[in-house]
Enzyme design. Structure first.
Site, PDB file in Angstrom:
ATOM      1  N   MET A  22       0.805  -1.261   0.079  1.00 11.05           N
ATOM      2  CA  MET A  22      -0.052  -0.001   0.042  1.00 11.05           C
ATOM      3  C   MET A  22       0.710   1.232  -0.109  1.00 11.05           C
ATOM      4  SD  MET A  22      -2.679   1.001   2.959  1.00 11.05           S
ATOM      5  CE  MET A  22      -1.348   1.833   4.293  1.00 11.05           C
ATOM      6  N   SER A  97       3.455  -6.760   1.897  1.00 13.12           N
ATOM      7  CA  SER A  97       2.515  -6.051   2.768  1.00 13.12           C
ATOM      8  C   SER A  97       1.132  -6.685   1.967  1.00 13.12           C
ATOM      9  CB  SER A  97       2.416  -4.521   2.745  1.00 13.12           C
ATOM     10  OG  SER A  97       1.517  -4.070   3.944  1.00 13.12           O
ATOM     11  N   GLN A  98       0.150  -5.797   1.532  1.00 13.27           N
ATOM     12  CA  GLN A  98      -0.839  -6.056   0.881  1.00 13.27           C
ATOM     13  C   GLN A  98      -0.510  -6.982  -0.514  1.00 13.27           C
ATOM     14  OE1 GLN A  98      -3.520  -2.660   0.365  1.00 13.27           O
ATOM     15  NE2 GLN A  98      -2.678  -2.164  -1.823  1.00 13.27           N
ATOM     16  N   ASP A 214       5.775  -5.008  14.302  1.00 13.00           N
ATOM     17  CA  ASP A 214       5.035  -4.644  13.321  1.00 13.00           C
ATOM     18  C   ASP A 214       4.186  -3.477  13.708  1.00 13.00           C
ATOM     19  OD1 ASP A 214       3.317  -4.159  10.897  1.00 13.00           O
ATOM     20  OD2 ASP A 214       3.927  -6.142  10.114  1.00 13.00           O
ATOM     21  N   HIS A 270       7.394  -3.158  10.283  1.00  9.92           N
ATOM     22  CA  HIS A 270       6.874  -3.451   9.142  1.00  9.92           C
ATOM     23  C   HIS A 270       7.570  -3.391   7.919  1.00  9.92           C
ATOM     24  CE1 HIS A 270       3.579  -4.698   6.736  1.00  9.92           C
ATOM     25  NE2 HIS A 270       3.463  -3.671   5.880  1.00  9.92           N
TER      26      HIS A 270
END
Length: 287
Positions: A22, A97-98, A214, A270
């Site tokens: 993202m 991530s996403q 995270d 993260h």
């Protein structure tokens, strides 16, 4: 076309496909560009890396990560991969991530050419229940935050905001299962789709990376398919105690039993990892 792809792959090792997270895009020199160079430098057998661009420019790729429904993104990704001669005999995939759950969904919905190994780095495989602090000046991020707070499961927001489509509210478990337009669907919690399970089981390895500190993924255990116990948002169930695993809805238990499910935990926040952490732990799945 097939002759060309075979000729290419006699020279190159298994190619690698990347999908960014993202707020990022395919081609930033400090993110996906740096990862591409690192993979090619550290893993000599990998000479071809494709970083997916969803849209016709880097800018649209970034905005589509917020605003284009995930299944539309999956269709575009599948078209790119199927049109690339270098990928026709199969590829490894790395999602950030996403991009981690998007590539997992791609394995479930786009089985040809075959995805061999999938590495999800900080992916939200069971969704999220919390939205991270937006970067300074990110108006689109603040817009998404406000809309999620207003009502993540309204049809208006579900059909327009990517992050709403993997919003998983453990306090509204039945609402989530009924109205989630992405993560609930690919996790076979809306209605069971045998093809999604069969396709995921075609993976040679599914590799999941969680970050111990995270601050972006809520809960962080989602990166390992863990999640809140239904009905509350305090107790975390490890992956093998969730119904997703015990009922083997998408094949996790089958992959685990076959030794094809792998877990790694990196110490940082993260997506904060070093080249050494990547190569020492993950290069084996790309060589």
């Amino acid at each position: 076309m097939k002759l060309l792809s075979n000729l290419i792959l006699t020279v190159l090792g298994t190619p690698v496909v990347l999908w960014h997270g993202m707020g990022d895009n395919c081609c930033h020199s400090f993110s996906m560009g740096a990862v591409s160079k690192m993979i090619q430098k550290k893993i000599p057998t990998v000479e071809y890396v494709k970083s997916l661009m969803i849209g016709d420019s880097e800018g649209s790729d970034t905005s589509n990560g917020f605003l284009m429904p995930v299944f539309q993104q999956l269709d575009l990704a599948c078209q790119q991969i199927q049109a690339d001669p270098a990928l026709q005999n199969g590829y490894h995939a790395v999602g950030f991530s996403q991009g981690g759950q998007f590539l997992r969904a791609l394995a479930q919905t786009c089985p040809s050419p075959p995805m061999k190994n999938l590495i999800s780095i900080g992916g939200q495989q069971q969704g999220i229940f919390g939205f991270p602090k937006c970067p300074d000046g990110s108006s689109i991020c603040e817009y998404v935050r406000k809309m999620l707070n207003w009502g993540a499961y309204t049809s208006f927001i579900q059909s327009r905001l990517v992050q709403a489509q993997y919003w998983h509210d453990p306090l509204q478990e039945e609402t989530y299962k009924e109205y989630s337009q992405f993560i609930g669907v690919v996790n076979n919690e809306h209605e069971f789709n045998q093809t999604y399970k069969d396709n995921l089981l075609k993976l040679e390895n599914l590799v999941l990376v969680k970050f111990e500190k995270d601050s972006m993924v809520v809960p962080k255990e989602s990166s390992h398919f863990g999640y809140y116990s239904p009905g509350q948002d305090a107790e975390i169930l490890p992956y093998d105690q969730t119904e997703l695993y015990t009922e083997d809805r998408i094949g996790l238990k089958t992959l685990d039993t076959a030794g094809k499910l792998h877990f790694f935990t990196f110490a940082g926040d993260h997506l904060r990892f070093t080249d050494e952490e990547f190569t020492e732990n993950l290069a084996q799945f790309l060589a």
